[in-house]
Design a protein around this motif. Structure first.
Motif, PDB file in Angstrom:
ATOM      1  N   UNK A 259       0.816  -1.216   0.000  1.00  0.00           N
ATOM      2  CA  UNK A 259       0.000   0.000   0.000  1.00  0.00           C
ATOM      3  C   UNK A 259       0.854   1.272   0.000  1.00  0.00           C
ATOM      4  N   UNK A 260       2.162   1.112  -0.175  1.00  0.00           N
ATOM      5  CA  UNK A 260       3.047   2.267  -0.262  1.00  0.00           C
ATOM      6  C   UNK A 260       3.244   3.000   1.054  1.00  0.00           C
ATOM      7  N   UNK A 261       3.053   2.308   2.173  1.00  0.00           N
ATOM      8  CA  UNK A 261       3.216   2.929   3.490  1.00  0.00           C
ATOM      9  C   UNK A 261       4.630   2.706   4.021  1.00  0.00           C
ATOM     10  N   UNK A 262       5.080   3.612   4.881  1.00  0.00           N
ATOM     11  CA  UNK A 262       6.439   3.568   5.403  1.00  0.00           C
ATOM     12  C   UNK A 262       6.435   3.485   6.928  1.00  0.00           C
ATOM     13  N   UNK A 263       7.632   3.330   7.497  1.00  0.00           N
ATOM     14  CA  UNK A 263       7.763   3.338   8.954  1.00  0.00           C
ATOM     15  C   UNK A 263       7.306   4.688   9.521  1.00  0.00           C
TER      16      UNK A 263
ATOM     17  N   UNK B 212       3.387   7.544  12.960  1.00  0.00           N
ATOM     18  CA  UNK B 212       2.305   8.515  13.165  1.00  0.00           C
ATOM     19  C   UNK B 212       1.037   7.830  13.676  1.00  0.00           C
ATOM     20  N   UNK B 213       0.723   6.661  13.125  1.00  0.00           N
ATOM     21  CA  UNK B 213      -0.482   5.945  13.545  1.00  0.00           C
ATOM     22  C   UNK B 213      -0.391   5.498  15.009  1.00  0.00           C
TER      23      UNK B 213
ATOM     24  N   UNK C  35      -5.770   1.008   9.944  1.00  0.00           N
ATOM     25  CA  UNK C  35      -5.261   2.032   9.027  1.00  0.00           C
ATOM     26  C   UNK C  35      -5.011   1.476   7.620  1.00  0.00           C
ATOM     27  N   UNK C  36      -4.837   0.154   7.526  1.00  0.00           N
ATOM     28  CA  UNK C  36      -4.625  -0.471   6.217  1.00  0.00           C
ATOM     29  C   UNK C  36      -5.948  -0.991   5.633  1.00  0.00           C
TER      30      UNK C  36
END
Length: 245
Positions: A18-22, A27-28, A56-57
């Motif tokens: 999903x193109x998410x990073x650390x 932040x989440x 969040x995903x």
């Protein structure tokens, strides 16, 4: 591997997909990015945090578990006989390495002197070995795990040592894409074991990097081989001069 570790590995793949990073995870969870990296490295996470990340995903927790179970059923290595059948057939060996590295049918046909019928024949052999599933339109679905490896001391490794190792090391390793490090020192058994664990972590990072870049067009990627080895050994010259115990 513990179920928590497997879940985290699956979660990391979902984040990448999903193109998410650390930074997003930090932040989440209201954590620092360093804390997030440590959480994944130490494989320690609470159920509440896992559920938060799934939310969040847009992923149900049960879907994460199902994805983990699917990945665990994927092949991590072949049997000795299966590897031998690949090592004995050079065309099959070529196609096997290509598909494990994410090549499509067109990529193989375009880069190598194999006809469409030859490609299809070799892919069907790999399907019978359960390495892939050949879908309509010659689409290839890999059935190997991200950490798939050739058997230690198995037919493919022996083939490499007999036929490829000399060619591999016949280089000055001085180009921008090359690197050769030869390390030598004295370690205890405990130190040796710790170093082997570090090598294993490096291998895992390599597989994760390959998977992360698998979305790039094949034209932007090139074959990259790393040989990671450790053994209790000294050069024959030193053994020749050593005093007899």
């Amino acid at each position: 591997m513990s179920q928590t570790a497997s879940l985290l590995d699956t979660l990391k793949r979902q984040l990448r997909a999903q193109g998410k990073t650390y930074a997003d995870v930090a932040a989440w969870l209201s954590l620092s990015e360093a804390s997030v990296k440590r959480m994944f490295a130490e494989r320690h996470v609470t159920l509440a945090r896992l559920e938060c990340l799934c939310d969040h995903l847009n992923l149900a927790f049960v879907e994460l578990v199902q994805a983990m179970e699917t990945e665990e059923r994927r092949l991590q290595e072949l049997t000795d006989a299966q590897e031998q059948s690949i090592a004995d057939d050079h065309e099959l060996f070529l196609v096997a390495v290509c598909v494990i590295n994410g090549y499509s049918f067109d990529d193989i046909h375009r880069q190598y002197q194999l006809s469409e019928s030859e490609c299809t024949r070799q892919l069907l052999k790999l399907e019978r070995l359960h390495l892939i599933e050949l879908l309509p339109g010659n689409r290839i679905k890999r059935r190997v795990a991200p950490n798939f490896r050739w058997r230690p001391g198995g037919p493919i490794q022996r083939y490499f040592q007999a036929h490829i190792a000399n060619e591999f090391f016949r280089s000055r390793f001085d180009s921008e894409s090359d690197k050769l490090l030869v390390l030598n020192g004295l370690l205890s058994r405990a130190g040796n074991a710790e170093w082997q664990q570090a090598i294993q972590r490096l291998a895992k990072e390599f597989h994760e990097l390959c998977e992360r870049e698998s979305v790039l067009p094949i034209e932007q990627r090139f074959g990259t081989t790393s040989v990671l080895a450790v053994r209790q050994w000294q050069h024959g010259l030193f053994r020749h001069y050593a005093r007899k115990q």
